[in-house]
Design a protein around this motif. Structure first.
Motif, short mmCIF file in Angstrom:
data_model
loop_
_atom_site.label_atom_id
_atom_site.label_comp_id
_atom_site.label_asym_id
_atom_site.label_seq_id
_atom_site.Cartn_x
_atom_site.Cartn_y
_atom_site.Cartn_z
N ALA A 1 0.82 -1.20 0.00
CA ALA A 1 0.00 0.00 0.00
C ALA A 1 0.86 1.26 0.00
O ALA A 1 0.57 2.22 -0.72
CB ALA A 1 -0.93 -0.01 1.21
N LEU A 2 1.91 1.26 0.78
CA LEU A 2 2.78 2.43 0.86
C LEU A 2 3.48 2.69 -0.48
O LEU A 2 3.48 3.81 -0.98
CB LEU A 2 3.83 2.23 1.96
N VAL A 3 4.02 1.65 -1.08
CA VAL A 3 4.72 1.80 -2.37
C VAL A 3 3.73 2.22 -3.46
O VAL A 3 4.02 3.11 -4.26
CB VAL A 3 5.46 0.49 -2.72
N LEU A 4 2.57 1.59 -3.49
CA LEU A 4 1.56 1.94 -4.49
C LEU A 4 1.08 3.38 -4.31
O LEU A 4 0.92 4.11 -5.28
CB LEU A 4 0.37 0.97 -4.41
N SER A 5 0.88 3.78 -3.09
CA SER A 5 0.42 5.15 -2.82
C SER A 5 1.40 6.18 -3.35
O SER A 5 1.01 7.15 -4.01
CB SER A 5 0.22 5.34 -1.32
N ARG A 6 2.67 5.97 -3.10
CA ARG A 6 3.68 6.92 -3.58
C ARG A 6 3.74 6.93 -5.11
O ARG A 6 3.87 7.97 -5.74
CB ARG A 6 5.04 6.59 -2.98
N TRP A 7 3.61 5.76 -5.72
CA TRP A 7 3.63 5.68 -7.18
C TRP A 7 2.41 6.38 -7.78
O TRP A 7 2.54 7.12 -8.76
CB TRP A 7 3.67 4.21 -7.62
N ALA B 1 4.39 10.71 8.29
CA ALA B 1 5.41 10.61 9.34
C ALA B 1 6.67 11.34 8.90
O ALA B 1 6.96 11.44 7.71
CB ALA B 1 5.73 9.14 9.61
N PRO B 2 7.43 11.88 9.86
CA PRO B 2 8.65 12.60 9.49
C PRO B 2 9.67 11.73 8.77
O PRO B 2 10.46 12.24 7.99
CB PRO B 2 9.21 13.08 10.83
N ASP B 3 9.63 10.43 9.00
CA ASP B 3 10.59 9.53 8.36
C ASP B 3 9.95 8.73 7.22
O ASP B 3 10.35 7.62 6.92
CB ASP B 3 11.19 8.58 9.39
N ASP B 4 8.97 9.34 6.53
CA ASP B 4 8.25 8.61 5.49
C ASP B 4 9.15 8.16 4.35
O ASP B 4 8.94 7.09 3.79
CB ASP B 4 7.06 9.42 4.96
N ASP B 5 10.17 8.92 4.01
CA ASP B 5 11.08 8.49 2.93
C ASP B 5 11.83 7.22 3.31
O ASP B 5 12.00 6.33 2.48
CB ASP B 5 12.08 9.60 2.57
N GLN B 6 12.26 7.13 4.56
CA GLN B 6 12.96 5.93 5.01
C GLN B 6 12.01 4.73 5.06
O GLN B 6 12.38 3.62 4.69
CB GLN B 6 13.59 6.14 6.40
N ARG B 7 10.79 4.97 5.51
CA ARG B 7 9.80 3.88 5.55
C ARG B 7 9.49 3.38 4.14
O ARG B 7 9.36 2.18 3.91
CB ARG B 7 8.51 4.37 6.21
N LEU B 8 9.36 4.32 3.21
CA LEU B 8 9.09 3.96 1.82
C LEU B 8 10.23 3.13 1.25
O LEU B 8 10.00 2.09 0.63
CB LEU B 8 8.86 5.21 0.97
N GLU B 9 11.45 3.56 1.46
CA GLU B 9 12.59 2.82 0.92
C GLU B 9 12.68 1.43 1.54
O GLU B 9 12.97 0.45 0.85
CB GLU B 9 13.89 3.58 1.13
N ALA B 10 12.42 1.31 2.83
CA ALA B 10 12.44 0.00 3.49
C ALA B 10 11.35 -0.90 2.89
O ALA B 10 11.58 -2.09 2.64
CB ALA B 10 12.25 0.16 4.99
N ALA B 11 10.17 -0.35 2.65
CA ALA B 11 9.09 -1.13 2.05
C ALA B 11 9.47 -1.58 0.64
O ALA B 11 9.24 -2.73 0.26
CB ALA B 11 7.80 -0.31 2.01
#
Length: 77
Positions: free
Chosen positions: A15-21, A59-69
């Motif tokens: 969901a996170l990866v799809l949302s950003r895309w 979240a303030p660390d959303d870029d890190q969470r996205l990359e981890a996902a």
């Protein structure tokens, strides 16, 4: 034709990866990517639903969470 609904289940990583895309897609020259205007209704609906259900997007660390996902979803070589 009936208005029955379809349910799609995604992991939080998916969901996170799809949302950003989808966010990127919506910010592009849409006519180059999608040639049928009818497609945008479900794209906007999915994107809106993901935005409402993913608090980590803000979240303030959303870029890190996205990359981890993304790393977890990539197939291993």
């Amino acid at each position: 034709m009936s208005d029955s609904q379809v349910t799609i289940k995604l992991t939080s990583d998916e969901a996170l990866v799809l949302s950003r895309w989808l966010e990127k897609l919506q910010m592009t020259d849409l006519s180059r990517v999608v040639d049928d205007p009818a497609v945008w209704a479900p794209i906007h609906r999915i994107a809106g639903t993901l935005d409402k259900t993913l608090p980590e997007l803000f979240a303030p660390d959303d870029d890190q969470r996205l990359e981890a996902a993304r790393q977890r979803l990539r197939p291993e070589d």
